[in-house]
Design a protein around this motif. Structure first.
Motif, PDB file in Angstrom:
ATOM      1  N   TYR A 177      18.358 -50.652 -80.423  1.00  0.00           N
ATOM      2  CA  TYR A 177      18.227 -50.718 -78.627  1.00  0.00           C
ATOM      3  C   TYR A 177      19.376 -50.054 -78.330  1.00  0.00           C
ATOM      4  N   GLY A 178      20.143 -48.459 -79.155  1.00  0.00           N
ATOM      5  CA  GLY A 178      21.062 -47.742 -78.046  1.00  0.00           C
ATOM      6  C   GLY A 178      20.886 -47.990 -76.536  1.00  0.00           C
ATOM      7  N   LEU A 179      19.273 -47.647 -76.438  1.00  0.00           N
ATOM      8  CA  LEU A 179      19.054 -47.447 -75.216  1.00  0.00           C
ATOM      9  C   LEU A 179      19.322 -47.985 -73.508  1.00  0.00           C
ATOM     10  N   LEU A 180      19.302 -49.306 -74.769  1.00  0.00           N
ATOM     11  CA  LEU A 180      19.123 -50.594 -73.421  1.00  0.00           C
ATOM     12  C   LEU A 180      20.377 -50.282 -72.976  1.00  0.00           C
ATOM     13  N   LEU A 181      21.633 -50.429 -74.090  1.00  0.00           N
ATOM     14  CA  LEU A 181      23.174 -49.884 -73.780  1.00  0.00           C
ATOM     15  C   LEU A 181      23.229 -49.216 -73.011  1.00  0.00           C
ATOM     16  N   GLY A 185      26.906 -59.022 -83.076  1.00  0.00           N
ATOM     17  CA  GLY A 185      26.512 -58.130 -84.342  1.00  0.00           C
ATOM     18  C   GLY A 185      25.688 -57.011 -84.283  1.00  0.00           C
ATOM     19  N   THR A 186      25.243 -57.031 -83.550  1.00  0.00           N
ATOM     20  CA  THR A 186      24.315 -56.247 -83.600  1.00  0.00           C
ATOM     21  C   THR A 186      24.937 -54.973 -82.074  1.00  0.00           C
ATOM     22  N   VAL A 187      25.212 -55.644 -81.316  1.00  0.00           N
ATOM     23  CA  VAL A 187      25.769 -54.769 -79.741  1.00  0.00           C
ATOM     24  C   VAL A 187      26.878 -54.321 -80.372  1.00  0.00           C
ATOM     25  N   TYR A 188      27.977 -54.100 -81.512  1.00  0.00           N
ATOM     26  CA  TYR A 188      28.954 -53.883 -81.397  1.00  0.00           C
ATOM     27  C   TYR A 188      28.950 -52.522 -82.055  1.00  0.00           C
ATOM     28  N   PRO A 189      28.286 -52.589 -83.375  1.00  0.00           N
ATOM     29  CA  PRO A 189      27.538 -51.331 -83.809  1.00  0.00           C
ATOM     30  C   PRO A 189      27.406 -50.328 -83.240  1.00  0.00           C
ATOM     31  N   ALA A 190      26.060 -50.727 -81.946  1.00  0.00           N
ATOM     32  CA  ALA A 190      25.699 -50.043 -81.435  1.00  0.00           C
ATOM     33  C   ALA A 190      26.938 -49.717 -80.712  1.00  0.00           C
ATOM     34  N   LEU A 191      27.722 -50.233 -80.183  1.00  0.00           N
ATOM     35  CA  LEU A 191      28.314 -49.569 -78.929  1.00  0.00           C
ATOM     36  C   LEU A 191      29.523 -47.948 -80.080  1.00  0.00           C
ATOM     37  N   ARG A 192      29.551 -48.324 -81.298  1.00  0.00           N
ATOM     38  CA  ARG A 192      30.282 -47.681 -81.851  1.00  0.00           C
ATOM     39  C   ARG A 192      29.148 -46.552 -82.067  1.00  0.00           C
ATOM     40  N   ARG A 193      28.229 -46.269 -82.591  1.00  0.00           N
ATOM     41  CA  ARG A 193      27.332 -45.716 -82.925  1.00  0.00           C
ATOM     42  C   ARG A 193      27.077 -44.762 -82.009  1.00  0.00           C
ATOM     43  N   LEU A 194      26.912 -45.349 -80.291  1.00  0.00           N
ATOM     44  CA  LEU A 194      27.179 -44.503 -79.215  1.00  0.00           C
ATOM     45  C   LEU A 194      28.299 -43.506 -79.388  1.00  0.00           C
ATOM     46  N   GLU A 195      29.495 -44.262 -79.430  1.00  0.00           N
ATOM     47  CA  GLU A 195      30.412 -43.248 -79.690  1.00  0.00           C
ATOM     48  C   GLU A 195      30.536 -42.613 -80.395  1.00  0.00           C
ATOM     49  N   ARG A 196      30.256 -43.321 -81.641  1.00  0.00           N
ATOM     50  CA  ARG A 196      30.507 -41.593 -82.373  1.00  0.00           C
ATOM     51  C   ARG A 196      29.532 -40.341 -82.955  1.00  0.00           C
ATOM     52  N   MET A 240      23.720 -37.311 -84.271  1.00  0.00           N
ATOM     53  CA  MET A 240      23.019 -37.079 -82.720  1.00  0.00           C
ATOM     54  C   MET A 240      21.474 -36.988 -81.426  1.00  0.00           C
ATOM     55  N   THR A 241      21.014 -37.551 -82.467  1.00  0.00           N
ATOM     56  CA  THR A 241      20.040 -37.601 -82.116  1.00  0.00           C
ATOM     57  C   THR A 241      20.020 -39.208 -80.853  1.00  0.00           C
ATOM     58  N   ALA A 242      19.334 -38.778 -79.920  1.00  0.00           N
ATOM     59  CA  ALA A 242      19.094 -40.193 -78.234  1.00  0.00           C
ATOM     60  C   ALA A 242      19.052 -40.683 -79.040  1.00  0.00           C
ATOM     61  N   PRO A 243      18.799 -42.148 -78.788  1.00  0.00           N
ATOM     62  CA  PRO A 243      18.454 -43.498 -79.383  1.00  0.00           C
ATOM     63  C   PRO A 243      16.857 -43.150 -79.079  1.00  0.00           C
ATOM     64  N   ARG A 244      16.513 -44.243 -79.462  1.00  0.00           N
ATOM     65  CA  ARG A 244      15.254 -44.097 -79.057  1.00  0.00           C
ATOM     66  C   ARG A 244      14.615 -45.484 -79.462  1.00  0.00           C
ATOM     67  N   LEU A 245      13.812 -46.201 -78.311  1.00  0.00           N
ATOM     68  CA  LEU A 245      13.918 -47.661 -77.714  1.00  0.00           C
ATOM     69  C   LEU A 245      12.179 -48.126 -78.603  1.00  0.00           C
ATOM     70  N   ASP A 246      11.460 -47.008 -78.544  1.00  0.00           N
ATOM     71  CA  ASP A 246      10.306 -46.794 -79.310  1.00  0.00           C
ATOM     72  C   ASP A 246      10.104 -46.275 -81.110  1.00  0.00           C
ATOM     73  N   ARG A 247      10.896 -47.661 -80.929  1.00  0.00           N
ATOM     74  CA  ARG A 247      11.363 -46.408 -82.959  1.00  0.00           C
ATOM     75  C   ARG A 247      10.962 -48.145 -83.360  1.00  0.00           C
ATOM     76  N   GLY A 248      10.132 -49.283 -83.362  1.00  0.00           N
ATOM     77  CA  GLY A 248       9.842 -50.958 -83.606  1.00  0.00           C
ATOM     78  C   GLY A 248       8.794 -50.760 -85.189  1.00  0.00           C
ATOM     79  N   ASP A 249       8.422 -52.103 -84.924  1.00  0.00           N
ATOM     80  CA  ASP A 249       8.190 -52.066 -86.111  1.00  0.00           C
ATOM     81  C   ASP A 249       5.798 -52.274 -85.731  1.00  0.00           C
ATOM     82  N   TYR A 250       5.843 -50.279 -85.486  1.00  0.00           N
ATOM     83  CA  TYR A 250       4.400 -50.432 -85.929  1.00  0.00           C
ATOM     84  C   TYR A 250       3.157 -51.217 -86.028  1.00  0.00           C
TER      85      TYR A 250
END
Lengths: 107, 107
Positions: free
Chosen positions: A11-15, A46-57, B1-11
DNA sequence: TCACCTACCTAGATGTACTAGGTAGTGTAG
DNA sequence: CTACACTACCTAGTACATCTAGGTAGGTGA
């Protein structure tokens, strides 16, 4: 027994999409997502905060603490240049993917 | 480093979509996916075979072996009633999700 | 005092994609 | 007859994201 859900991705892209419009803090992201998608996208904290941390990382967003009078301080996130680039690319690959998926699922 | 991809779900849902049209065997699913999505969705065999097994385990598809002359035998998969229901529901929630995501990403 | 809301955080479980192999049968080019 | 390529299946192991289920802390109103 749970049915397969194509909407469980990264979900990082949505953020990035939200932060592409304006600087936001974590809690704001959670409620904005819910409001804007009429609760279809309801990511728990619990999903959003770690995701923001990853984006920051990964250098896609930059964070700064902001003190607020009469409220807990907030951690504001904004896109970096790399983040803007990632958002543009991500948006494109997302649209490519939805077109392809509709081709398979029957649009 | 890889960009977040929304298209990685449960296929799994994509596989249900294919099998909703006709019975197919694993290798056929792999090439059909690639052909239909002009290689946008390019799932390796190591992803597809386990996914088919999961769908079978969850009672969404049924499998049968078919002997073929002059070729390795094939494992054909077809939707069960539960699978058809899951496909219908999955398709709807997928469309709800894309609408919501476009609302966030800027459609 | 108690409940609730904002605002942040983390450990641990679950589950999926993907890598990187492997087996085996068939056809074909050198 | 050998080497390669293609079909067709499979699995062990790794990486990584979601989600559950908590916790901390400040502020507001009954």
């Amino acid at each position: 027994m749970t049915a397969p859900r194509l909407d469980r991705g990264d979900y990082g892209l949505l953020l990035l999409g939200l932060l592409g419009e304006r600087e936001m803090y974590g809690y704001e992201v959670v409620s904005e997502l819910r409001a804007r998608s009429t609760a279809v996208i309801d990511l728990p904290e619990g999903t959003v905060y770690p995701a923001l941390r990853r984006l920051e990382r990964d250098g896609l967003v930059r964070a700064r603490w902001v003190d607020v009078e009469g409220a807990p301080r907030r951690r504001y996130y904004a896109l970096t240049t790399a983040g803007e680039r990632a958002l543009t690319e991500g948006r494109e690959s997302w649209h490519r993917f939805t077109r392809a998926a509709d081709q398979v699922l029957g649009g």
